[in-house]
Scaffold this motif. Structure first.
Motif, PDB file in Angstrom:
ATOM      1  N   ARG A  96       0.861  -1.183   0.000  1.00 10.26           N
ATOM      2  CA  ARG A  96       0.000   0.000   0.000  1.00 10.26           C
ATOM      3  C   ARG A  96       0.887   1.219   0.000  1.00 10.26           C
ATOM      4  N   VAL A  97       0.484   2.226  -0.736  1.00  8.58           N
ATOM      5  CA  VAL A  97       1.166   3.514  -0.699  1.00  8.58           C
ATOM      6  C   VAL A  97       0.095   4.595  -0.632  1.00  8.58           C
ATOM      7  N   ALA A  98       0.309   5.568   0.234  1.00 17.64           N
ATOM      8  CA  ALA A  98      -0.672   6.638   0.421  1.00 17.64           C
ATOM      9  C   ALA A  98       0.018   7.989   0.251  1.00 17.64           C
ATOM     10  N   ILE A  99      -0.629   8.868  -0.511  1.00 13.70           N
ATOM     11  CA  ILE A  99      -0.070  10.177  -0.837  1.00 13.70           C
ATOM     12  C   ILE A  99      -1.084  11.247  -0.463  1.00 13.70           C
ATOM     13  N   ALA A 100      -0.605  12.319   0.146  1.00  8.44           N
ATOM     14  CA  ALA A 100      -1.418  13.524   0.323  1.00  8.44           C
ATOM     15  C   ALA A 100      -0.858  14.588  -0.623  1.00  8.44           C
ATOM     16  N   ALA A 101      -1.729  15.282  -1.317  1.00  3.92           N
ATOM     17  CA  ALA A 101      -1.264  16.259  -2.302  1.00  3.92           C
ATOM     18  C   ALA A 101      -2.235  17.417  -2.396  1.00  3.92           C
ATOM     19  N   LEU A 102      -1.686  18.573  -2.732  1.00  2.00           N
ATOM     20  CA  LEU A 102      -2.539  19.725  -3.010  1.00  2.00           C
ATOM     21  C   LEU A 102      -3.547  19.369  -4.098  1.00  2.00           C
ATOM     22  N   PRO A 103      -4.768  19.906  -4.020  1.00  2.00           N
ATOM     23  CA  PRO A 103      -5.781  19.563  -5.018  1.00  2.00           C
ATOM     24  C   PRO A 103      -5.322  19.804  -6.461  1.00  2.00           C
ATOM     25  N   SER A 104      -4.526  20.861  -6.695  1.00  3.11           N
ATOM     26  CA  SER A 104      -4.068  21.135  -8.058  1.00  3.11           C
ATOM     27  C   SER A 104      -3.183  20.011  -8.586  1.00  3.11           C
ATOM     28  N   LEU A 105      -2.339  19.457  -7.738  1.00  2.00           N
ATOM     29  CA  LEU A 105      -1.502  18.321  -8.133  1.00  2.00           C
ATOM     30  C   LEU A 105      -2.327  17.047  -8.242  1.00  2.00           C
ATOM     31  N   TYR A 117       1.984   3.859 -12.425  1.00  2.00           N
ATOM     32  CA  TYR A 117       2.423   3.016 -11.307  1.00  2.00           C
ATOM     33  C   TYR A 117       1.555   1.759 -11.203  1.00  2.00           C
ATOM     34  N   LYS A 118       0.230   1.923 -11.337  1.00  5.79           N
ATOM     35  CA  LYS A 118      -0.681   0.781 -11.233  1.00  5.79           C
ATOM     36  C   LYS A 118      -0.477  -0.208 -12.372  1.00  5.79           C
ATOM     37  N   ARG A 119      -0.090   0.281 -13.534  1.00  3.30           N
ATOM     38  CA  ARG A 119       0.208  -0.647 -14.637  1.00  3.30           C
ATOM     39  C   ARG A 119       1.429  -1.491 -14.306  1.00  3.30           C
ATOM     40  N   SER A 120       2.411  -0.903 -13.658  1.00  5.03           N
ATOM     41  CA  SER A 120       3.633  -1.628 -13.310  1.00  5.03           C
ATOM     42  C   SER A 120       3.446  -2.521 -12.088  1.00  5.03           C
ATOM     43  N   TYR A 121       2.632  -2.077 -11.132  1.00  2.00           N
ATOM     44  CA  TYR A 121       2.466  -2.809  -9.877  1.00  2.00           C
ATOM     45  C   TYR A 121       0.983  -2.932  -9.542  1.00  2.00           C
ATOM     46  N   PRO A 122       0.249  -3.759 -10.282  1.00  2.00           N
ATOM     47  CA  PRO A 122      -1.213  -3.819 -10.103  1.00  2.00           C
ATOM     48  C   PRO A 122      -1.648  -4.352  -8.745  1.00  2.00           C
ATOM     49  N   GLY A 123      -0.772  -5.055  -8.032  1.00  2.00           N
ATOM     50  CA  GLY A 123      -1.153  -5.603  -6.739  1.00  2.00           C
ATOM     51  C   GLY A 123      -1.064  -4.626  -5.590  1.00  2.00           C
ATOM     52  N   ILE A 124      -0.540  -3.443  -5.828  1.00  2.00           N
ATOM     53  CA  ILE A 124      -0.361  -2.463  -4.754  1.00  2.00           C
ATOM     54  C   ILE A 124      -1.555  -1.505  -4.713  1.00  2.00           C
ATOM     55  N   THR A 125      -2.079  -1.297  -3.538  1.00  2.00           N
ATOM     56  CA  THR A 125      -3.176  -0.349  -3.333  1.00  2.00           C
ATOM     57  C   THR A 125      -2.609   1.061  -3.199  1.00  2.00           C
ATOM     58  N   VAL A 126      -3.144   1.978  -3.978  1.00  2.00           N
ATOM     59  CA  VAL A 126      -2.712   3.376  -3.928  1.00  2.00           C
ATOM     60  C   VAL A 126      -3.846   4.227  -3.368  1.00  2.00           C
ATOM     61  N   GLN A 127      -3.545   5.012  -2.349  1.00  2.00           N
ATOM     62  CA  GLN A 127      -4.519   5.951  -1.793  1.00  2.00           C
ATOM     63  C   GLN A 127      -4.037   7.378  -2.050  1.00  2.00           C
ATOM     64  N   LEU A 128      -4.956   8.232  -2.455  1.00  2.00           N
ATOM     65  CA  LEU A 128      -4.645   9.635  -2.723  1.00  2.00           C
ATOM     66  C   LEU A 128      -5.581  10.513  -1.919  1.00  2.00           C
ATOM     67  N   PHE A 129      -5.012  11.414  -1.126  1.00  2.00           N
ATOM     68  CA  PHE A 129      -5.787  12.379  -0.349  1.00  2.00           C
ATOM     69  C   PHE A 129      -5.521  13.764  -0.931  1.00  2.00           C
ATOM     70  N   SER A 281       8.424   2.217   2.721  1.00  2.00           N
ATOM     71  CA  SER A 281       8.278   0.842   2.251  1.00  2.00           C
ATOM     72  C   SER A 281       8.738   0.761   0.798  1.00  2.00           C
ATOM     73  N   SER A 282       8.930  -0.456   0.327  1.00  2.00           N
ATOM     74  CA  SER A 282       9.329  -0.644  -1.069  1.00  2.00           C
ATOM     75  C   SER A 282       8.285  -0.053  -2.012  1.00  2.00           C
ATOM     76  N   ALA A 283       7.004  -0.252  -1.676  1.00  2.00           N
ATOM     77  CA  ALA A 283       5.929   0.278  -2.526  1.00  2.00           C
ATOM     78  C   ALA A 283       5.967   1.801  -2.564  1.00  2.00           C
ATOM     79  N   ALA A 284       6.133   2.429  -1.399  1.00  3.16           N
ATOM     80  CA  ALA A 284       6.164   3.895  -1.340  1.00  3.16           C
ATOM     81  C   ALA A 284       7.412   4.446  -2.008  1.00  3.16           C
ATOM     82  N   GLN A 285       8.535   3.763  -1.860  1.00  6.55           N
ATOM     83  CA  GLN A 285       9.766   4.214  -2.501  1.00  6.55           C
ATOM     84  C   GLN A 285       9.623   4.190  -4.016  1.00  6.55           C
ATOM     85  N   GLY A 286       8.978   3.151  -4.526  1.00 12.81           N
ATOM     86  CA  GLY A 286       8.742   3.076  -5.970  1.00 12.81           C
ATOM     87  C   GLY A 286       7.868   4.217  -6.466  1.00 12.81           C
ATOM     88  N   MET A 287       6.838   4.556  -5.688  1.00 17.10           N
ATOM     89  CA  MET A 287       5.977   5.672  -6.075  1.00 17.10           C
ATOM     90  C   MET A 287       6.747   6.981  -6.042  1.00 17.10           C
TER      91      MET A 287
END
Length: 307
Positions: A96-105, A117-129, A281-287
């Motif tokens: 799992r990787v979770a990102i917080a970002a300004l709405p414009s980004l 990222y999801k195409r390369s690592y489809p098994g990883i859950t990505v959360q965006l805030f 984590s490895s997932a977050a580092q990749g992101m």
């Protein structure tokens, strides 16, 4: 305290259970018979029970040995599954990787990165805030996200930060505004403009207030939370606004023009913010690596028609 039993002892015991012969079991474990016998004796000492009945011809398990064989298989299977899972996490097959970002980004630059990222690592859950700067930092502080992409502010001392890219500012106005035909604008050109503002809590507003300090701009009396509202107000001739390049996609539905401000200092840095303690984590580092590869750039000033 749990007994100190090694996987080597468990594997030796299960080999003996399957072979029912000390010599053949020792050969399977690549041990001499004496060394193998010592492993089994040590295991019995740790367990505190006799596990094997020995005679000159065959080997049988005691009732305790039969029970322990089932336990040993479960322990080794669980250990193998745990290491398989760990390997999957390291290889970015799970996680799992979770990102917080300004709405414009979050609305403009990040969707393409997340899709790649999801195409390369489809098994990883990505959360965006998508959140304003203070909220991004609070999510990071609470451990709910691995990283935040935000603008500079007063609450960054506790974090590790580095600049990802520069987000230059543009004047957005109607196509019939007096400044609409200019290719670039100096800050002094803004004198006399009726500015529509975003909320004071936004990083955009904080930068605009700094940029226009000492310049005779007029406050249009309108202060809004959302860029879509800002676009509608500008489109109806109620004023103009200064916005960063990453927000320009919000203004394309109206007959508007975006003109860059002609100075290198008229930009807001976009920062990568992380907690100082702990590794990703490895997932977050990749992101993070993909975000840096795709977004590390400086915007080029250009006049842009948004209609």
């Amino acid at each position: 305290m749990p007994p100190n039993i090694s996987t080597r002892q468990l594997q030796a015991f299960l080999a003996l259970d399957e072979c029912r012969h000390f010599t053949r079991a020792a050969q399977r474990c690549h041990l001499s018979q004496s060394a193998f016998s010592a492993v089994i004796r040590k295991l019995e000492e740790v367990v505190g029970a006799r596990l094997v009945e020995r005679d000159t011809r065959n080997v049988t398990l005691t009732s305790e040995g039969t029970l322990f064989a089932a336990v040993a298989r479960t322990l080794l299977a669980d250990l193998d599954a745990a290491f398989t899972d760990m390997g999957d996490f390291i290889a970015r097959k799970k996680g799992r990787v979770a990102i917080a970002a300004l709405p414009s980004l979050a609305a403009s630059a990040l969707p393409a990165v997340i899709a790649e990222y999801k195409r390369s690592y489809p098994g990883i859950t990505v959360q965006l805030f998508d959140a304003l700067s203070d909220q991004c930092l609070q999510l990071l502080r609470q451990g709910k996200v691995d990283m935040a992409l935000t603008a500079p502010g007063a609450s960054l001392a506790e974090f590790a930060t580095r600049t990802l890219c520069s987000d230059p500012f543009y004047l957005v106005c109607r196509h019939d505004h007096a400044l609409a035909r200019k290719r670039k604008l100096a800050l002094d050109d803004l004198a006399g403009c009726e500015l529509i503002h975003l909320a004071p809590s936004s990083s955009v507003r904080q930068h605009v207030d700094q940029l226009t300090r000492g310049i005779a701009v007029h406050h249009a009396g309108l202060e809004v939370e959302h860029l879509a509202t800002l676009a509608g107000l500008i489109g109806h001739g109620l004023g103009v606004s200064l916005v960063p390049e990453l927000t320009l996609f919000q203004f394309r539905s109206m007959d508007l023009v975006a003109i860059p401000l002609d100075t290198d200092v008229v930009s807001r840095p976009i920062l990568i913010v992380q907690r100082k303690e702990g590794a990703l984590s490895s997932a977050a580092q990749g992101m993070l690596e993909l975000i840096e590869a795709r977004l590390r750039s400086t915007g080029r000033p250009r006049r842009e028609s948004l209609g």
